[in-house]
Motif scaffolding. Structure first.
Motif, short mmCIF file in Angstrom:
data_model
loop_
_atom_site.label_atom_id
_atom_site.label_comp_id
_atom_site.label_asym_id
_atom_site.label_seq_id
_atom_site.Cartn_x
_atom_site.Cartn_y
_atom_site.Cartn_z
N MET A 1 0.85 -1.19 0.00
CA MET A 1 0.00 0.00 0.00
C MET A 1 0.88 1.24 0.00
O MET A 1 1.62 1.48 0.96
CB MET A 1 -0.91 0.01 1.24
CG MET A 1 -1.79 -1.21 1.34
SD MET A 1 -2.98 -1.34 0.00
CE MET A 1 -3.21 -3.11 -0.10
N SER A 2 0.83 2.01 -1.07
CA SER A 2 1.67 3.20 -1.17
C SER A 2 1.01 4.44 -0.60
O SER A 2 1.66 5.44 -0.36
CB SER A 2 2.03 3.45 -2.64
OG SER A 2 0.85 3.65 -3.43
N ALA A 3 -0.30 4.38 -0.36
CA ALA A 3 -1.04 5.52 0.21
C ALA A 3 -1.53 5.18 1.60
O ALA A 3 -2.02 4.07 1.85
CB ALA A 3 -2.22 5.89 -0.70
N ALA A 4 -1.40 6.13 2.53
CA ALA A 4 -1.80 5.89 3.92
C ALA A 4 -3.28 5.58 4.05
O ALA A 4 -3.70 4.90 4.99
CB ALA A 4 -1.43 7.10 4.78
N ASP A 5 -4.10 6.06 3.12
CA ASP A 5 -5.54 5.81 3.18
C ASP A 5 -5.88 4.34 2.97
O ASP A 5 -7.00 3.91 3.26
CB ASP A 5 -6.27 6.64 2.11
CG ASP A 5 -6.24 8.13 2.44
OD1 ASP A 5 -6.01 8.46 3.62
OD2 ASP A 5 -6.43 8.94 1.52
N HIS A 6 -4.92 3.56 2.46
CA HIS A 6 -5.15 2.14 2.21
C HIS A 6 -4.48 1.25 3.25
O HIS A 6 -4.52 0.03 3.13
CB HIS A 6 -4.64 1.76 0.82
CG HIS A 6 -5.33 2.47 -0.30
ND1 HIS A 6 -6.61 2.16 -0.71
CD2 HIS A 6 -4.92 3.49 -1.10
CE1 HIS A 6 -6.96 2.95 -1.71
NE2 HIS A 6 -5.96 3.77 -1.96
N TYR A 7 -3.87 1.84 4.28
CA TYR A 7 -3.17 1.06 5.29
C TYR A 7 -4.16 0.26 6.14
O TYR A 7 -5.16 0.80 6.61
CB TYR A 7 -2.37 1.96 6.23
CG TYR A 7 -1.06 2.45 5.68
CD1 TYR A 7 -0.49 1.89 4.55
CD2 TYR A 7 -0.37 3.49 6.32
CE1 TYR A 7 0.72 2.35 4.05
CE2 TYR A 7 0.84 3.95 5.84
CZ TYR A 7 1.38 3.38 4.70
OH TYR A 7 2.58 3.83 4.21
N PRO A 8 -3.89 -1.03 6.40
CA PRO A 8 -4.65 -1.74 7.44
C PRO A 8 -4.23 -1.23 8.81
O PRO A 8 -3.23 -0.50 8.93
CB PRO A 8 -4.24 -3.21 7.23
CG PRO A 8 -2.91 -3.14 6.55
CD PRO A 8 -2.92 -1.90 5.71
N LEU A 9 -4.94 -1.63 9.84
CA LEU A 9 -4.76 -1.03 11.16
C LEU A 9 -3.35 -1.20 11.71
O LEU A 9 -2.77 -0.26 12.25
CB LEU A 9 -5.78 -1.63 12.14
CG LEU A 9 -5.79 -1.05 13.55
CD1 LEU A 9 -6.04 0.45 13.50
CD2 LEU A 9 -6.83 -1.75 14.41
N GLN A 10 -2.78 -2.40 11.60
CA GLN A 10 -1.46 -2.62 12.19
C GLN A 10 -0.38 -1.83 11.46
O GLN A 10 0.60 -1.40 12.08
CB GLN A 10 -1.13 -4.12 12.19
CG GLN A 10 -2.12 -4.98 12.96
CD GLN A 10 -2.24 -4.56 14.40
OE1 GLN A 10 -1.30 -4.06 15.01
NE2 GLN A 10 -3.41 -4.77 14.99
N THR A 11 -0.52 -1.63 10.17
CA THR A 11 0.43 -0.79 9.44
C THR A 11 0.30 0.66 9.88
O THR A 11 1.30 1.37 10.05
CB THR A 11 0.18 -0.90 7.92
OG1 THR A 11 0.22 -2.27 7.53
CG2 THR A 11 1.23 -0.12 7.14
N TYR A 12 -0.93 1.10 10.10
CA TYR A 12 -1.18 2.46 10.60
C TYR A 12 -0.51 2.65 11.96
O TYR A 12 0.15 3.66 12.21
CB TYR A 12 -2.68 2.69 10.69
CG TYR A 12 -3.09 3.97 11.38
CD1 TYR A 12 -3.16 5.17 10.68
CD2 TYR A 12 -3.40 3.98 12.73
CE1 TYR A 12 -3.54 6.34 11.31
CE2 TYR A 12 -3.77 5.15 13.38
CZ TYR A 12 -3.84 6.33 12.66
OH TYR A 12 -4.20 7.48 13.30
N ILE A 13 -0.68 1.66 12.85
CA ILE A 13 -0.07 1.75 14.18
C ILE A 13 1.45 1.69 14.10
O ILE A 13 2.16 2.39 14.82
CB ILE A 13 -0.62 0.63 15.09
CG1 ILE A 13 -2.10 0.90 15.40
CG2 ILE A 13 0.18 0.52 16.38
CD1 ILE A 13 -2.77 -0.18 16.19
N GLN A 14 1.98 0.85 13.21
CA GLN A 14 3.43 0.76 13.04
C GLN A 14 4.01 2.09 12.62
O GLN A 14 5.10 2.48 13.06
CB GLN A 14 3.77 -0.33 12.01
CG GLN A 14 5.24 -0.68 11.90
CD GLN A 14 5.98 0.15 10.86
OE1 GLN A 14 5.36 0.84 10.05
NE2 GLN A 14 7.29 0.11 10.89
N GLN A 15 3.29 2.82 11.80
CA GLN A 15 3.77 4.12 11.35
C GLN A 15 3.75 5.16 12.48
O GLN A 15 4.47 6.15 12.43
CB GLN A 15 2.90 4.62 10.19
CG GLN A 15 3.09 3.83 8.90
CD GLN A 15 4.50 3.95 8.37
OE1 GLN A 15 4.92 5.01 7.92
NE2 GLN A 15 5.25 2.86 8.43
#
Length: 294
Positions: free
Chosen positions: A220-234
């Motif tokens: 996923m190159s756009a943050a709007d497409h991140y799943p929850l764990q990727t969002y938290i990792q960021q």
């Protein structure tokens, strides 16, 4: 001698209980600490004064979380991923495990297929070929990239195969006498009897799809497409400010609230904590029966 054996057994039971309680405490403490931080004031959390109890108790982090649409967007993406991914895993596992539970006479290429499955479990083509394959299919920034790339969990397939192989052959013979075909036998006989192992592999799939962050980060190159764990990792990743753009610096400043981050992490844990108790009673049975080959 009987008394000695009884005393030794009690000592063993006590030691085992102490060890298990210690393991339980070690597992619970991080969750409890995260909850305590999320319920504390931001000043107390930032200064490191929060221990096992909230300092400056308040619910402001959860109130602020209610207005974070990016968090809930990622949460919804993860929910979709779990539903699609676990559902696809369920179908693929059963459609592979049932025929492969037969012997080589009934399925001539069974051994060849099993060797291929085991080989793919031990070796893979590498990260770059995997990414290029996903990209060539046009699945970048698509939820199906998170689902299709892990649609064949080989370990789970092997567990279900061994479970099916341990079921009495007389059941299948009786069904054949009654005129049942392969589909009917699988749906009406094998699947209902395989409840424990199906619950076990379903739990594996749910936990994997919910907790995985790496695939979302790569695909996923756009943050709007991140799943929850990727969002938290960021939120928690350490990035050198000298290499960040102005937009990235602003984004990191928005995510610097420790109590808010703790609230997000705690909310992300809740689905698995809620689901696990319902499937846990099948876990040991499914693993034991699915790991023993007749």
């Amino acid at each position: 001698m009987v008394k000695d054996n009884t005393a030794g057994s009690r000592l063993f039971d006590i030691a085992l209980i102490v060890i298990l309680v210690g393991i339980a405490v070690v597992c619970i403490l991080p969750v409890w600490y995260t909850l305590a931080v999320s319920l504390s004031s931001n000043a107390a959390a930032s200064s490191g004064r929060v221990g096992l109890w909230p300092v400056g108790f308040n619910l402001s982090s959860y109130q602020e979380l209610m207005g974070d649409h990016k968090f809930f967007n990622s949460f919804w993406i993860s929910v979709q991923r779990v539903i699609l991914g676990a559902g696809l895993n369920f179908v693929v596992i059963l459609l592979m495990a049932y025929p492969l539970s037969k012997n080589a006479k009934e399925l001539p290429l069974r051994n060849v297929i099993m060797w291929i499955l085991v080989f793919t479990m031990l070796f893979n083509g590498g990260l770059i070929p995997w990414y290029m394959t996903i990209k060539s299919l046009g699945l970048i920034n698509n939820i199906w990239a998170l689902v299709l790339g892990n649609s064949v969990p080989v370990f789970s397939v092997i567990l279900v195969i061994n479970f099916f192989r341990n079921l009495p052959k007389e059941l299948e013979e009786a069904a054949l006498v009654d005129g049942a075909g392969p589909w009917r036998m699988m749906i009406q006989i094998f699947i209902p009897l395989a409840g424990p192992v199906i619950a076990t592999v379903t739990l594996f799939s749910i936990v994997y799809h919910w907790n995985d962050f790496f695939n979302g980060l790569v695909l996923m190159s756009a943050a709007d497409h991140y799943p929850l764990q990727t969002y938290i990792q960021q939120m928690v990743v350490v990035i050198d400010a000298n290499t960040m753009t102005a937009e990235q610096i602003q984004r990191m400043s928005e995510l610097s609230n420790r109590t808010l981050n703790a609230a997000k992490i705690f909310i992300a844990m809740i689905p698995v904590l809620v689901i696990y108790p319902f499937l846990q009673r099948f876990f040991i049975t499914g693993i034991t029966l699915g790991s023993v080959k007749e």
